[in-house]
Write a protein that holds these residues in place. Structure first.
Motif, mmCIF file in Angstrom:
data_model
loop_
_atom_site.group_PDB
_atom_site.id
_atom_site.type_symbol
_atom_site.label_atom_id
_atom_site.label_comp_id
_atom_site.label_asym_id
_atom_site.label_seq_id
_atom_site.Cartn_x
_atom_site.Cartn_y
_atom_site.Cartn_z
ATOM 1 N N LEU A 52 0.834 -1.205 0.000
ATOM 2 C CA LEU A 52 0.000 0.000 0.000
ATOM 3 C C LEU A 52 0.868 1.255 0.000
ATOM 4 O O LEU A 52 0.536 2.251 -0.654
ATOM 5 N N ALA A 56 2.124 1.805 -3.585
ATOM 6 C CA ALA A 56 1.079 2.354 -4.449
ATOM 7 C C ALA A 56 0.841 3.828 -4.132
ATOM 8 O O ALA A 56 0.724 4.663 -5.036
ATOM 9 N N THR A 57 0.788 4.157 -2.848
ATOM 10 C CA THR A 57 0.557 5.546 -2.439
ATOM 11 C C THR A 57 1.695 6.445 -2.891
ATOM 12 O O THR A 57 1.474 7.549 -3.397
ATOM 13 N N ARG A 105 -7.617 10.735 -10.806
ATOM 14 C CA ARG A 105 -7.810 9.500 -10.046
ATOM 15 C C ARG A 105 -6.595 9.170 -9.195
ATOM 16 O O ARG A 105 -6.732 8.605 -8.105
ATOM 17 N N LEU A 125 -6.857 8.619 -5.158
ATOM 18 C CA LEU A 125 -6.343 7.414 -4.517
ATOM 19 C C LEU A 125 -5.188 7.728 -3.565
ATOM 20 O O LEU A 125 -5.058 7.101 -2.507
ATOM 21 N N HIS A 126 -4.356 8.698 -3.936
ATOM 22 C CA HIS A 126 -3.249 9.093 -3.059
ATOM 23 C C HIS A 126 -3.782 9.681 -1.751
ATOM 24 O O HIS A 126 -3.166 9.511 -0.697
ATOM 25 N N LEU A 139 -6.759 8.796 -0.423
ATOM 26 C CA LEU A 139 -7.500 7.745 0.282
ATOM 27 C C LEU A 139 -6.600 6.690 0.902
ATOM 28 O O LEU A 139 -6.819 6.263 2.045
ATOM 29 N N LEU A 140 -5.587 6.234 0.178
ATOM 30 C CA LEU A 140 -4.802 5.075 0.595
ATOM 31 C C LEU A 140 -4.114 5.217 1.956
ATOM 32 O O LEU A 140 -4.002 4.220 2.687
ATOM 33 N N PRO A 141 -3.619 6.410 2.338
ATOM 34 C CA PRO A 141 -3.030 6.509 3.687
ATOM 35 C C PRO A 141 -3.987 6.118 4.802
ATOM 36 O O PRO A 141 -3.563 5.564 5.821
ATOM 37 N N VAL A 150 -6.327 3.857 4.436
ATOM 38 C CA VAL A 150 -6.360 2.398 4.351
ATOM 39 C C VAL A 150 -5.130 1.821 5.064
ATOM 40 O O VAL A 150 -5.222 0.834 5.813
ATOM 41 N N ILE A 151 -3.972 2.446 4.833
ATOM 42 C CA ILE A 151 -2.749 2.022 5.527
ATOM 43 C C ILE A 151 -2.942 2.119 7.031
ATOM 44 O O ILE A 151 -2.571 1.209 7.789
#
Length: 422
Positions: A137, A140-141, A192, A196-197, A199-201, A203-204
């Motif tokens: 993750l 990707a971030t 996008r 996503l950049h 959102l993903l933190p 999720v992490i």
């Protein structure tokens, strides 16, 4: 009816809240009374550093998002405006940009510490797998974040990396089209990636909570790789570990600040200070330094699909690592032969990182191929075979004896016993 909760806190407000929602009891148990092996060293502080870096990255990213414009015509200028016109915008941007590198530094050290001391072995397999998920993750971030400044390296890096998915038969081209939001890297791609950049933190952060929960269920590993036998082998998390972690974090923050204030662009690429131009290809397209070992593996394979599979396989092999290592001893301290191969692996990853920054030709291509071969040989062949053949040194009876006496008795035949369960 549930039993009445016994108050443990002097503050009546805290007691009132805790009697209805025992969050303070949970925090006291998990971060105050939690038993830690008394022999953990400063390498165990890198997990706390990683958690601190995640908070810093989320906080600075939130404020940067307030000023950033996710549009191909304005993204580069909005970053320049943050640097020049926003109060302390330069500080926010440099803390965030260098924070990505600092985050990967502490996570890589944390990962190799786990490899050295066997922290991936039973009963910590889920803990290890969640850690590898966090690493994926993060990658990707970081990749999506690198695209946002919309400089030359941002644009061409995004073009090269997203194009890799086209190597997969049948599904490859639709995946690339979906990633781009069209038929080239353009405004929909930037939009996008920004979403996503952002959102993903979070999720992490959620996976980190699971990671810590798994840690507290299975218990912390230690340099000896043996389980605590009782209170004599442990100390409370606070103040012993908090003081040690706090000191390590202060030293780390000094290094972090040195980059932010004295060399803020040292870890970046100069081409990314040029606005993105689809008509001008940079002479040498390279990703950020923390992707370079995987980039070297990608380029080491002459076939495009094979290179992509090898690059993803370099991460995938970590997921099954607990079952590849057949040794019944956790720590490399008691595995003299494997310890040497561990340092060969570290050197291999460093060489792959350097080779990834060089042109894919001549000697560097050969070095990358040798490094790629050893990387997979280490995990897929060496670990399973050596674990069965190597005769480890005898294990201490307990954690406390080596800590208190500088030595300690050893259990007869301890090297031949399977690892104890926490």
């Amino acid at each position: 009816m549930a039993q009445a909760h016994t108050p443990k806190f002097s503050n009546p407000v805290v007691t009132w809240i805790d009697s209805r929602l025992p969050i303070f009891t949970m925090l006291n148990h998990e971060y105050n009374e939690y038993p830690m092996p008394k022999n953990v060293n400063y390498l165990w502080a890198f997990g706390a550093m990683a958690g601190m870096m995640l908070v810093i990255m989320i906080a600075t990213g939130l404020f940067l998002a307030m000023q950033y414009t996710a549009n191909t015509h304005m993204a580069f200028e909005s970053v320049e405006r943050i640097m020049r016109d926003v109060n302390f915008g330069w500080l926010l941007r440099y803390v965030h940009a260098n924070g990505a590198s600092m985050f990967f530094i502490v996570v890589f050290i944390h990962l190799f510490r786990g490899l050295y001391y066997g922290s991936y072995k039973a009963p910590r397999e889920i803990l290890w797998i969640l850690g590898v998920v966090i690493l994926l993750l993060m990658m990707a971030t970081a990749f999506m974040g690198y695209v946002l400044p919309w400089g030359q390296m941002s644009f061409w890096g995004a073009t090269v990396i997203t194009n890799l998915f086209s190597a997969f038969p049948i599904v490859g081209d639709p995946i690339v089209t979906w990633l781009w939001g069209g038929f080239s890297v353009d405004n929909p791609t930037l939009n996008r990636f920004f979403a996503l950049h952002f959102l993903l933190p979070f999720v992490i952060f959620a996976v980190v909570i699971l990671h810590v929960a798994a840690l507290h269920i299975s218990g912390s590993n230690n340099p000896l790789g043996i389980d605590a036998k009782g209170p004599q082998d442990t100390v409370p998390f606070n103040p012993y570990v908090t003081v040690k972690d706090g000191f390590a974090i202060v030293v780390f923050l000094i290094l972090y600040a040195a980059f932010v204030f004295f060399a803020p662009n040292y870890l970046g690429h100069p081409d990314n200070y040029i606005p993105a131009n689809p008509l001008v290809t940079p002479a040498h397209i390279v990703p950020e330094w923390y992707f370079l070992p995987f980039y070297a593996i990608l380029r080491a394979i002459p076939d495009k699909l094979g290179g992509v599979l090898a690059m993803f396989g370099a991460i995938a092999v970590l997921f099954v690592l607990p079952w590849l290592d057949t040794s019944r001893v956790r720590s490399c301290k008691f595995r003299p032969i494997y310890r040497q191969f561990f340092w060969v692996l570290v050197l291999c990853v460093l060489v792959l990182g350097y080779a990834g920054a060089q042109p894919a030709e001549g000697a560097w291509l050969l070095i990358a191929r040798i490094g790629t071969f050893y990387y997979f040989f280490h995990f897929l062949v060496l670990l399973p075979v050596l674990g069965k053949m190597e005769r480890p040194l005898p294990l201490p009876v307990s954690i406390s004896e080596p800590v208190l006496k500088g030595g300690g008795r050893v259990a007869a035949g301890a090297h031949a016993k399977p690892m104890e369960k926490a």
